[in-house]
Scaffold this active site. Structure first.
Site, PDB file in Angstrom:
ATOM      1  N   PHE A 164      -7.012  -1.703  -0.411  1.00  0.00           N
ATOM      2  CA  PHE A 164      -5.736  -1.048  -0.705  1.00  0.00           C
ATOM      3  C   PHE A 164      -5.974   0.002  -1.781  1.00  0.00           C
ATOM      4  O   PHE A 164      -6.497  -0.308  -2.852  1.00  0.00           O
ATOM      5  CB  PHE A 164      -4.664  -2.040  -1.184  1.00  0.00           C
ATOM      6  CG  PHE A 164      -3.355  -1.348  -1.469  1.00  0.00           C
ATOM      7  CD1 PHE A 164      -2.508  -0.980  -0.429  1.00  0.00           C
ATOM      8  CD2 PHE A 164      -2.990  -1.008  -2.771  1.00  0.00           C
ATOM      9  CE1 PHE A 164      -1.315  -0.299  -0.691  1.00  0.00           C
ATOM     10  CE2 PHE A 164      -1.795  -0.335  -3.025  1.00  0.00           C
ATOM     11  CZ  PHE A 164      -0.964   0.022  -1.984  1.00  0.00           C
ATOM     12  N   ASP A 187     -12.346   1.629  -7.325  1.00  0.00           N
ATOM     13  CA  ASP A 187     -10.903   1.594  -7.549  1.00  0.00           C
ATOM     14  C   ASP A 187     -10.623   0.351  -8.380  1.00  0.00           C
ATOM     15  O   ASP A 187     -10.596  -0.760  -7.871  1.00  0.00           O
ATOM     16  CB  ASP A 187     -10.163   1.546  -6.209  1.00  0.00           C
ATOM     17  CG  ASP A 187      -8.660   1.347  -6.381  1.00  0.00           C
ATOM     18  OD1 ASP A 187      -8.204   1.113  -7.518  1.00  0.00           O
ATOM     19  OD2 ASP A 187      -7.947   1.415  -5.357  1.00  0.00           O
ATOM     20  N   LYS A 190      -2.658   0.257 -13.570  1.00  0.00           N
ATOM     21  CA  LYS A 190      -1.818  -0.905 -13.888  1.00  0.00           C
ATOM     22  C   LYS A 190      -1.926  -1.442 -15.332  1.00  0.00           C
ATOM     23  O   LYS A 190      -1.023  -1.246 -16.135  1.00  0.00           O
ATOM     24  CB  LYS A 190      -2.116  -2.028 -12.899  1.00  0.00           C
ATOM     25  CG  LYS A 190      -1.711  -1.645 -11.478  1.00  0.00           C
ATOM     26  CD  LYS A 190      -1.779  -2.796 -10.518  1.00  0.00           C
ATOM     27  CE  LYS A 190      -1.045  -2.498  -9.230  1.00  0.00           C
ATOM     28  NZ  LYS A 190      -1.884  -2.229  -8.058  1.00  0.00           N
TER      29      LYS A 190
HETATM   30  C1  LIG Z   1      -1.738  -1.098  -7.110  1.00  0.00           C
HETATM   31  C2  LIG Z   1      -2.973  -0.489  -6.605  1.00  0.00           C
HETATM   32  C3  LIG Z   1      -3.042   0.872  -6.272  1.00  0.00           C
HETATM   33  C4  LIG Z   1      -1.829   1.760  -6.302  1.00  0.00           C
HETATM   34  O1  LIG Z   1      -1.337   1.932  -7.589  1.00  0.00           O
HETATM   35  P1  LIG Z   1       0.125   2.597  -7.800  1.00  0.00           P
HETATM   36  O2  LIG Z   1       0.244   2.682  -9.291  1.00  0.00           O
HETATM   37  O3  LIG Z   1       1.106   1.687  -7.166  1.00  0.00           O
HETATM   38  O4  LIG Z   1       0.078   3.924  -7.154  1.00  0.00           O
HETATM   39  C5  LIG Z   1      -4.261   1.372  -5.869  1.00  0.00           C
HETATM   40  N1  LIG Z   1      -5.356   0.606  -5.812  1.00  0.00           N
HETATM   41  C6  LIG Z   1      -5.337  -0.698  -6.127  1.00  0.00           C
HETATM   42  C7  LIG Z   1      -6.601  -1.497  -6.076  1.00  0.00           C
HETATM   43  C8  LIG Z   1      -4.149  -1.303  -6.524  1.00  0.00           C
HETATM   44  O5  LIG Z   1      -4.115  -2.606  -6.806  1.00  0.00           O
END
Ligand SMILES: *Cc1c(COP(=O)(O)O)cnc(C)c1O
Length: 394
Positions: free
Chosen positions: A138, A223, A252
């Protein structure tokens, strides 16, 4: 407004894109949250990995309010101290070279994708722009990061998506070789797949991946929007693998509750994006960055060690229940997945919430727990007790 009033008004005035629990939250303290009616909840979600220092963290509140009182925003046309201090800290603590700041995880990954394509364009010209990501990953909700996300159901409706993504199975070099072609410029992956179901990535695979990328001059990009900023007991989860990334994204957990994201690069890629080639109005926002500095100050070696210890404790307690409905307990630090054998995770999470424990799900059969990093042993035990009785009742 009461919870019922909020639920009613939301249903009339906000686009119905979220499946919310029937709970409103008004305030919090530590790892506890309270509804407008004063109902108490133990929080195993941290706002989906955001509230790393819990709620009403004194140092964070002081840093944010002080900065809001001085200067909330200028623009990137001028220099401000909080983002520069934050970048100094991030580079010093990672040994990497330069940071770009934006406002969310998707944007951070989008920036890394641009970085990879520009790196390759500068060296090899057009046509070498494909990025390999993993199945079940994701990476975000923009048109490009949806396409980078290796789950077919994210590729509906919004055509045409950005071209130039191919997918490989996690932990399989064979699948990586199959996805590779001479058009590839980078590989991007999460060190633990969060939304996909708290799926672990094998350290040996990552080390082989590093070699694979080096041999072909591909960027290896992590990521770490979910795994970064102490979540797994290291500042970044790639540190568990003993490799250096060519770019790593964060979002986050760093803001402690305010929207901020970004990515960090080593020397090799630190100057790929030049003046006018990337930017955002809010990036490096002084209030968000002052809050982030307060998060990192508190996220010292002692707290990182506690994250490791509390995570191991949590998983050993859950495993020790030997429940029939649980088929696997996994994770690192305070990122835990409990795979369910028979029950539907959404229904179990809803029951947990009813019983006073805020809970996340991931993938199709996993309960996901991302408590605030500062959760106390007492709060953890209270939450685990609720989880146990909820699982026993299904
Ligand atoms: C939450 C998340 C995203 C997206 O982040 P947003 O701040 O919602 O755009 C991308 N990559 C990972 C691994 C995530 O957990």
């Amino acid at each position: 407004m009461t919870t019922q009033e909020l639920i009613k008004s939301e249903s009339e005035h906000i686009m119905q894109t979220y499946g919310r629990f029937p709970v409103a939250l008004e305030r919090g303290s530590g790892a506890k949250l309270y509804s407008p009616e004063g109902r108490e909840y133990i929080d195993f979600t941290a706002g989906i990995g955001v509230n790393s220092m819990g709620y009403a963290n004194e140092k964070w509140v002081a840093a944010v309010t002080e900065q809001a009182g001085k200067l909330a925003h200028t623009s990137n046309l001028f220099y401000t101290e909080p983002c520069i201090r934050l970048a100094e800290t991030l580079t010093a603590r990672t040994g990497l070279s330069r940071v770009f700041f934006c406002n969310s995880g998707a944007e951070a990954n989008e920036g890394m994708i641009k970085l990879a394509r520009k790196y390759s364009y500068d060296k090899y010209g057009r046509g070498r722009a494909t990025i390999i990501t993993l199945h079940n990953s994701f990476h975000g909700r923009t048109i490009t990061t949806l396409k980078a996300t290796g789950q077919a159901h994210f590729h509906d409706y919004f055509f045409p998506f950005t071209e130039g993504f191919r997918y490989a199975m996690a932990n399989s070099m064979e699948s990586l070789h199959a996805a590779y072609s001479r058009n590839v410029c980078a590989v991007m992956l999460e060190p633990i797949q969060g939304e996909g179901g708290v799926c672990m990535i094998d350290p040996d695979y990552v080390r082989e991946l590093r070699e694979f990328c080096d041999e072909r001059d591909l960027l290896l990009m992590f990521d770490e929007v979910q795994t970064g900023i102490g979540r797994t007991g290291k500042l970044f989860a790639y540190e568990h693998f003993g490799v250096t990334p060519d770019a790593v994204s964060f979002a986050k957990g760093i803001g402690g509750g305010l929207p901020i994201g970004g990515f960090i690069c080593p020397e090799k890629t630190a100057e790929v994006l030049g003046k006018g080639q990337h930017g955002t109005t809010f990036g490096g926002n002084p209030v968000a960055c002052a809050g982030a500095c307060a998060v990192l100050e508190q996220l010292d070696d002692a707290l990182l060690a506690e994250v490791t210890e509390k995570g191991n404790y949590m998983r050993s307690v859950i495993s020790g229940w030997n429940l029939d409905c649980v088929s696997d307990v996994r994770g690192t630090g305070l990122m835990t997945g409990v795979q369910l054998r028979s029950a539907e995770p959404g229904a179990v999470a809803a029951k947990c919430v009813e019983n006073g424990l805020l809970m996340l799900t991931a993938g199709s059969d996993v309960l996901r727990m991302l408590p605030p990093l500062v959760i106390t042993r007492d709060e953890l035990d209270q939450g685990l007790e609720i989880l146990k009785s909820t699982l026993e009742a299904i």
